[in-house]
Scaffold this active site. Structure first.
Site, PDB file in Angstrom:
ATOM      1  N   HIS A   6      -2.649   2.382  -5.841  1.00 49.64           N
ATOM      2  CA  HIS A   6      -3.303   1.101  -5.540  1.00 49.64           C
ATOM      3  C   HIS A   6      -3.430   0.231  -6.787  1.00 49.64           C
ATOM      4  O   HIS A   6      -3.633  -0.981  -6.682  1.00 49.64           O
ATOM      5  CB  HIS A   6      -4.673   1.348  -4.911  1.00 49.64           C
ATOM      6  CG  HIS A   6      -4.909   0.533  -3.674  1.00 49.64           C
ATOM      7  ND1 HIS A   6      -4.142   0.638  -2.538  1.00 49.64           N
ATOM      8  CD2 HIS A   6      -5.828  -0.433  -3.406  1.00 49.64           C
ATOM      9  CE1 HIS A   6      -4.582  -0.199  -1.622  1.00 49.64           C
ATOM     10  NE2 HIS A   6      -5.599  -0.865  -2.121  1.00 49.64           N
ATOM     11  N   LYS A  16      -2.114  -2.386   8.092  1.00 49.26           N
ATOM     12  CA  LYS A  16      -3.185  -1.819   8.902  1.00 49.26           C
ATOM     13  C   LYS A  16      -3.167  -2.439  10.297  1.00 49.26           C
ATOM     14  O   LYS A  16      -2.868  -3.612  10.455  1.00 49.26           O
ATOM     15  CB  LYS A  16      -4.540  -2.073   8.233  1.00 49.26           C
ATOM     16  CG  LYS A  16      -4.712  -1.333   6.906  1.00 49.26           C
ATOM     17  CD  LYS A  16      -6.076  -1.593   6.311  1.00 49.26           C
ATOM     18  CE  LYS A  16      -6.277  -0.804   5.018  1.00 49.26           C
ATOM     19  NZ  LYS A  16      -7.600  -1.063   4.410  1.00 49.26           N
ATOM     20  N   TYR A  21      -9.674 -10.715  -6.654  1.00 55.43           N
ATOM     21  CA  TYR A  21      -8.629 -10.787  -7.666  1.00 55.43           C
ATOM     22  C   TYR A  21      -8.696 -12.063  -8.502  1.00 55.43           C
ATOM     23  O   TYR A  21      -7.912 -12.239  -9.427  1.00 55.43           O
ATOM     24  CB  TYR A  21      -7.253 -10.675  -6.996  1.00 55.43           C
ATOM     25  CG  TYR A  21      -7.053  -9.350  -6.322  1.00 55.43           C
ATOM     26  CD1 TYR A  21      -6.941  -8.181  -7.064  1.00 55.43           C
ATOM     27  CD2 TYR A  21      -7.010  -9.259  -4.937  1.00 55.43           C
ATOM     28  CE1 TYR A  21      -6.775  -6.960  -6.435  1.00 55.43           C
ATOM     29  CE2 TYR A  21      -6.844  -8.035  -4.307  1.00 55.43           C
ATOM     30  CZ  TYR A  21      -6.729  -6.891  -5.056  1.00 55.43           C
ATOM     31  OH  TYR A  21      -6.571  -5.681  -4.442  1.00 55.43           O
ATOM     32  N   ARG A  46       0.858  -1.186   0.000  1.00 59.80           N
ATOM     33  CA  ARG A  46       0.000   0.000   0.000  1.00 59.80           C
ATOM     34  C   ARG A  46       0.896   1.238   0.000  1.00 59.80           C
ATOM     35  O   ARG A  46       2.042   1.185   0.445  1.00 59.80           O
ATOM     36  CB  ARG A  46      -0.892   0.026   1.238  1.00 59.80           C
ATOM     37  CG  ARG A  46      -1.819  -1.179   1.404  1.00 59.80           C
ATOM     38  CD  ARG A  46      -2.598  -1.057   2.710  1.00 59.80           C
ATOM     39  NE  ARG A  46      -3.529  -2.152   2.905  1.00 59.80           N
ATOM     40  CZ  ARG A  46      -3.260  -3.271   3.578  1.00 59.80           C
ATOM     41  NH1 ARG A  46      -2.050  -3.441   4.113  1.00 59.80           N
ATOM     42  NH2 ARG A  46      -4.169  -4.208   3.720  1.00 59.80           N
ATOM     43  N   ARG A  60      -0.861  -2.333  -6.642  1.00 63.30           N
ATOM     44  CA  ARG A  60      -1.222  -3.400  -5.691  1.00 63.30           C
ATOM     45  C   ARG A  60      -2.241  -4.355  -6.320  1.00 63.30           C
ATOM     46  O   ARG A  60      -2.117  -5.571  -6.210  1.00 63.30           O
ATOM     47  CB  ARG A  60      -1.793  -2.757  -4.423  1.00 63.30           C
ATOM     48  CG  ARG A  60      -2.214  -3.742  -3.332  1.00 63.30           C
ATOM     49  CD  ARG A  60      -2.539  -2.945  -2.066  1.00 63.30           C
ATOM     50  NE  ARG A  60      -3.299  -3.693  -1.085  1.00 63.30           N
ATOM     51  CZ  ARG A  60      -2.758  -4.478  -0.152  1.00 63.30           C
ATOM     52  NH1 ARG A  60      -1.452  -4.653  -0.103  1.00 63.30           N
ATOM     53  NH2 ARG A  60      -3.520  -5.090   0.728  1.00 63.30           N
ATOM     54  N   HIS A 114      -4.148  -9.148   3.947  1.00 63.71           N
ATOM     55  CA  HIS A 114      -5.588  -9.113   4.159  1.00 63.71           C
ATOM     56  C   HIS A 114      -5.956  -9.950   5.371  1.00 63.71           C
ATOM     57  O   HIS A 114      -5.455 -11.064   5.544  1.00 63.71           O
ATOM     58  CB  HIS A 114      -6.336  -9.665   2.937  1.00 63.71           C
ATOM     59  CG  HIS A 114      -6.387  -8.711   1.794  1.00 63.71           C
ATOM     60  ND1 HIS A 114      -6.655  -9.105   0.496  1.00 63.71           N
ATOM     61  CD2 HIS A 114      -6.206  -7.373   1.727  1.00 63.71           C
ATOM     62  CE1 HIS A 114      -6.623  -8.054  -0.302  1.00 63.71           C
ATOM     63  NE2 HIS A 114      -6.360  -6.993   0.426  1.00 63.71           N
TER      64      HIS A 114
END
Length: 313
Positions: free
Chosen positions: A258, A183, A293, A159, A261, A284
């Site tokens: 992004h 995150k 994806y 990211r 990514r 994730h």
């Protein structure tokens, strides 16, 4: 109970809304902005009920709530889902306070947002983007930095917030592994390939020191990616780098940080990587997020159609 100022609701709805807002404000201690959002949603719902002949919640049924949501078709699915969440809270409160005999909102589900496939570059487009960042033989420190940045972002699926926070100690150049801070301050180790390694080494050898010398104040000794003043590169700067480089590369489709990514994940899946592995590389929390994806590209879809349909040729 204090009535709501400026509201033209009947006395029953006035009382209900006032008690509900007091409950979430005082007893549950929700933030003022959250209470205001609830108030806006609930008032709109109650006004709609009144305009459709309801004097209280007693006659409201599940299909009534669904009809209200249908009346909000001009709003996004996310906005309607938020309003429904407020309605759920209101009906649960009314049931708990014995103002109604049942919570008729419980069966009503939030509308699903339309699924948007992520913006993905082809492998050829990625190559054009990276070449445009720093053409072969270019020794400009900024160009070397941009090439290293974009190569590493595509190689790791980082990211933009992760890329700009990479420090020197996060990089294992010989082992070709980088530590990314995702995150929730969750760290993960992600490998990168030879192209990114060479671009990073070129940047360290001929670019980063020059940028560091330009600092007139504090020298960012730890940061990997520096701006023209020798300070840590910002997220906004990365956005500008990607868009300016995409323009030089002549890419017609929308391109942002992004996108690299998304392209990283899609190309891995198309290359045979399993979803669980890609989930770990992307950081994730749920594999459900990663599964977007696995979409079939239009090219693959057309090829399969031509091969399979008896009258496709």
């Amino acid at each position: 109970m204090k009535k709501l100022a400026g509201s033209d609701l009947n006395a029953w709805f006035q009382e209900l809304v006032s008690r509900f807002l007091a409950h979430i404000n005082v007893e549950r201690g929700l933030a003022a902005s959250t209470v205001a959002a609830y108030e806006s949603d609930i008032l709109r719902y109650c006004h709609w009920l009144e305009s459709h002949g309801f004097d209280d919640l007693a006659g409201v049924e599940s299909h009534t709530i669904e009809e209200f949501l249908t009346s909000l078709q001009d709003e996004s699915a996310r906005s309607r889902a938020r309003r429904l969440a407020s309605i759920h809270e209101l009906h649960r409160f009314a049931f708990a306070e014995h103002l109604v005999e049942a919570d008729v909102s419980q069966p009503v589900k939030a509308p699903k947002a339309p699924e948007h496939l992520p913006d993905v570059l082809t492998i050829d487009e990625v190559s054009k983007l990276l070449e445009a960042a720093c053409p072969k033989g270019d020794d400009d420190p900024i160009a070397l930095r941009d090439r290293a940045l974009l190569e590493l972002m595509y190689a790791t699926g980082a990211r933009v917030s992760e890329a700009v926070t990479i420090d020197r100690e996060d990089l294992d150049m010989s082992g070709r592994v980088v530590r990314l801070m995702g995150k929730g301050s969750k760290q993960r180790l992600v490998p990168f390939g030879g192209y990114a390694q060479r671009a990073m080494q070129n940047y360290f050898d001929r670019g980063r020191d020059e940028l560091q010398k330009r600092s007139k104040t504090r020298i960012e000794m730890r940061a990997v990616f520096l701006n023209t003043r020798g300070h840590r590169l910002s997220r906004q700067s990365v956005w500008e780098i990607v868009q300016e480089t995409a323009a030089r590369a002549g890419l017609s489709r929308k391109t942002h940080p992004h996108t690299l990514r998304h392209s990283f994940a899609t190309h891995l899946i198309q290359g045979g990587a399993d979803v669980r592995t890609v989930q770990e590389l992307l950081g994730h929390a749920s594999v459900t997020t990663t599964q977007i994806y696995t979409h079939v590209s239009p090219e693959t879809l057309k090829e399969s159609y031509i091969m399979a349909h008896p009258r496709a040729r």
